[in-house]
Scaffold this motif. Structure first.
Motif, PDB file in Angstrom:
ATOM      1  N   GLN A   1      -2.028   5.736  11.918  1.00 39.48           N
ATOM      2  CA  GLN A   1      -1.713   6.229  10.582  1.00 39.48           C
ATOM      3  C   GLN A   1      -2.569   5.595   9.481  1.00 39.48           C
ATOM      4  OE1 GLN A   1       0.883   8.856  10.092  1.00 39.48           O
ATOM      5  NE2 GLN A   1      -0.034   8.871  12.138  1.00 39.48           N
ATOM      6  N   THR A   2      -3.351   4.585   9.841  1.00 38.11           N
ATOM      7  CA  THR A   2      -4.187   3.885   8.860  1.00 38.11           C
ATOM      8  C   THR A   2      -5.586   4.477   8.875  1.00 38.11           C
ATOM      9  OG1 THR A   2      -2.919   1.864   9.261  1.00 38.11           O
ATOM     10  CG2 THR A   2      -5.000   1.635   8.094  1.00 38.11           C
ATOM     11  N   ASN A   3      -6.047   4.940   7.710  1.00 33.90           N
ATOM     12  CA  ASN A   3      -7.377   5.536   7.633  1.00 33.90           C
ATOM     13  C   ASN A   3      -8.169   4.945   6.470  1.00 33.90           C
ATOM     14  OD1 ASN A   3      -6.676   7.013   5.177  1.00 33.90           O
ATOM     15  ND2 ASN A   3      -5.503   8.387   6.502  1.00 33.90           N
ATOM     16  N   GLY A   4      -9.402   5.371   6.322  1.00 34.67           N
ATOM     17  CA  GLY A   4     -10.275   4.819   5.302  1.00 34.67           C
ATOM     18  C   GLY A   4     -10.297   5.581   3.997  1.00 34.67           C
ATOM     19  N   LYS A   5      -9.510   6.644   3.884  1.00 33.97           N
ATOM     20  CA  LYS A   5      -9.522   7.443   2.661  1.00 33.97           C
ATOM     21  C   LYS A   5      -8.912   6.669   1.484  1.00 33.97           C
ATOM     22  CE  LYS A   5      -9.234  11.830   2.603  1.00 33.97           C
ATOM     23  NZ  LYS A   5      -8.803  13.257   2.656  1.00 33.97           N
ATOM     24  N   SER A   6      -9.380   6.956   0.292  1.00 32.87           N
ATOM     25  CA  SER A   6      -8.938   6.232  -0.897  1.00 32.87           C
ATOM     26  C   SER A   6      -7.483   6.516  -1.224  1.00 32.87           C
ATOM     27  CB  SER A   6      -9.803   6.629  -2.094  1.00 32.87           C
ATOM     28  OG  SER A   6      -9.254   6.098  -3.292  1.00 32.87           O
ATOM     29  N   PRO A   7      -6.718   5.470  -1.564  1.00 30.46           N
ATOM     30  CA  PRO A   7      -5.329   5.680  -1.993  1.00 30.46           C
ATOM     31  C   PRO A   7      -5.203   6.584  -3.211  1.00 30.46           C
ATOM     32  CG  PRO A   7      -5.705   3.376  -1.461  1.00 30.46           C
ATOM     33  CD  PRO A   7      -7.047   4.044  -1.425  1.00 30.46           C
ATOM     34  N   GLU A   8      -6.268   6.745  -3.975  1.00 29.02           N
ATOM     35  CA  GLU A   8      -6.222   7.641  -5.127  1.00 29.02           C
ATOM     36  C   GLU A   8      -5.982   9.089  -4.700  1.00 29.02           C
ATOM     37  OE1 GLU A   8      -9.747   7.147  -7.391  1.00 29.02           O
ATOM     38  OE2 GLU A   8      -9.352   5.045  -7.877  1.00 29.02           O
ATOM     39  N   VAL A   9      -6.333   9.411  -3.455  1.00 29.81           N
ATOM     40  CA  VAL A   9      -6.116  10.767  -2.948  1.00 29.81           C
ATOM     41  C   VAL A   9      -4.636  11.010  -2.677  1.00 29.81           C
ATOM     42  CG1 VAL A   9      -6.664  12.383  -1.084  1.00 29.81           C
ATOM     43  CG2 VAL A   9      -8.427  10.823  -1.952  1.00 29.81           C
ATOM     44  N   ASN A  10      -3.978  10.027  -2.027  1.00 31.19           N
ATOM     45  CA  ASN A  10      -2.553  10.142  -1.719  1.00 31.19           C
ATOM     46  C   ASN A  10      -2.011   8.739  -1.457  1.00 31.19           C
ATOM     47  OD1 ASN A  10      -0.040  10.443  -0.130  1.00 31.19           O
ATOM     48  ND2 ASN A  10      -0.515  12.626  -0.202  1.00 31.19           N
ATOM     49  N   MET A  11      -1.095   8.292  -2.315  1.00 28.43           N
ATOM     50  CA  MET A  11      -0.602   6.912  -2.230  1.00 28.43           C
ATOM     51  C   MET A  11       0.355   6.672  -1.070  1.00 28.43           C
ATOM     52  SD  MET A  11      -1.906   4.647  -4.187  1.00 28.43           S
ATOM     53  CE  MET A  11      -0.660   3.380  -3.948  1.00 28.43           C
ATOM     54  N   ASN A  12       0.706   7.703  -0.331  1.00 29.52           N
ATOM     55  CA  ASN A  12       1.548   7.505   0.851  1.00 29.52           C
ATOM     56  C   ASN A  12       0.759   7.493   2.149  1.00 29.52           C
ATOM     57  OD1 ASN A  12       4.034   7.358  -0.525  1.00 29.52           O
ATOM     58  ND2 ASN A  12       4.127   9.585  -0.675  1.00 29.52           N
ATOM     59  N   TRP A  13      -0.344   8.233   2.196  1.00 30.37           N
ATOM     60  CA  TRP A  13      -1.021   8.464   3.469  1.00 30.37           C
ATOM     61  C   TRP A  13      -2.467   7.967   3.523  1.00 30.37           C
ATOM     62  CZ3 TRP A  13       2.447   9.405   6.920  1.00 30.37           C
ATOM     63  CH2 TRP A  13       3.573  10.154   6.616  1.00 30.37           C
TER      64      TRP A  13
END
Length: 366
Positions: free
Chosen positions: A307-319
């Motif tokens: 469930q942990t990825n490198g995408k920025s939390p600014e995109v979605n603060m849950n995922w």
């Protein structure tokens, strides 16, 4: 004179017998020594440990679809090991790499080939496992950071949502992690971007317990599960009702039920407080259709869904965890702990007579 002659004859006879046997032994020994070496395959495959692979297709952590994985291994993602007591199936998935279908997350996971319908189902999945690693990095404010999904029910139809995801999550520096399960609403209407999950704690905390800032973690759960500690789950769906059972030595056995064919979340007023805090602020404020997952084919999944990825939390603060991925370099991620790893010791599946082919889902998501 006669006596000596008899003795001599007897001696010669005995020597002859000895020479004959000696010659035979030498010939046999020579035959063994000159026989060519035979190669022996000592590999223990996952299908030797849990012989149920005819019911699944395997997806690897590089996004590839192996298909039915009898007598198969891949040392980067899927193989067996022995802990000096028993054989285990190892599932590994890095934080970053090629993903399967529309997901942002890598997985090494089995997907059931047949689908069944909750209203008429009588289907069961069991597993005994231990989580060996979750990502070393990730934004502590993001609920999915440092988490892995080890079992699922997935819809093959319509929005392809997930009525069940079983999580393990442990923050860095903590000894104990949490086990919790999710129900994802089957969104009413065409806009599935407003869907949300509701999380229920088994041992430790639920999904909503997060850090106060990027590198500050919440308190460690007192009744949590450690890395390397065994636990089991049992999922039974019968006549529209999902029954869950979780057990682990030294921990209270927990049971839960959830109706999959009649929704609890058909109006905005039904949205739980947990969802109001986690999902509504980021625009995920939908409601569920009244009949929930009625009429939709569902199937089990089992393995390591990182469930942990490198995408920025600014995109979605849950995922979106903002974790280290080394630009998708798998070996670098494995070297510094940026991956998930789950070992399974036992598992079983019972498929109802009403189950049908799930090839439509695989065709869309390959």
């Amino acid at each position: 004179m006669i006596k000596n002659k008899i003795t001599s004859v007897s001696t010669i006879f005995i020597l002859s017998i000895v020479l004959v046997f000696s010659s035979c032994n030498n010939k046999a020994k020579k035959t063994v020594e000159t026989e060519p070496d035979k190669e022996v395959d000592e590999t223990v495959y996952a299908s030797d440990v849990v012989p149920f692979f005819d019911d699944w297709k395997l997806i690897l952590g590089d996004g590839s679809n192996v298909g039915i994985a009898n007598k198969f291994e891949n040392r980067d993602f899927f193989y067996t090991t022995n802990d000096d007591k028993t054989n285990w199936i190892v599932f590994k998935a890095p934080n970053g790499g090629d993903t399967h279908g529309t997901s942002n997350n890598t997985r090494t996971e089995l997907a059931q080939i047949k689908k069944w319908y909750p209203k008429t189902a009588n289907d069961k999945l069991t597993a005994t496992l231990k989580v060996m690693n979750v990502s070393a990095t990730g934004d502590a404010r993001v609920a999915a950071s440092h988490a892995v999904v080890v079992g699922q029910i997935h819809s093959a139809d319509a929005h392809e949502n997930e009525p069940l995801k079983i999580f393990y999550k442990k923050f860095p520096g903590h000894t104990k992690g949490s086990v919790f399960w999710h129900y994802e609403i089957n969104t009413a209407g065409d806009d599935n971007s407003v869907r949300w999950d509701y999380s229920t704690a088994v041992w430790g905390n639920d999904f909503s317990v997060v850090g106060s800032d990027e590198n500050t973690y919440p308190d460690e759960p007192k009744d949590g599960i450690e890395l390397g500690e065994e636990f089991s789950y049992e999922i039974i769906v019968k006549d529209g009702i999902m029954n869950l059972k979780f057990s682990s030595e030294g921990h209270e056995t927990k049971t839960f039920t959830k109706n999959l064919i009649e929704s609890d979340f058909t109006t905005k007023a039904d949205i739980p407080e947990q969802t109001q805090k986690l999902f509504v602020p980021i625009g995920q404020d939908g409601v569920e259709r009244k009949s929930a997952y009625t009429g939709e084919g569902c199937f089990f999944k089992l393995g390591c869904y990182n469930q942990t990825n490198g995408k920025s939390p600014e995109v979605n603060m849950n995922w979106c965890s903002g974790a280290e991925t080394h630009n998708g370099d798998i070996q670098k991620q494995y070297a510094d702990g940026n991956y998930s790893e789950v070992w399974f010791k036992t598992a079983s599946i019972t498929v109802s007579d009403a189950a049908v082919s799930n090839e439509g889902y695989f065709a869309k998501n390959d």
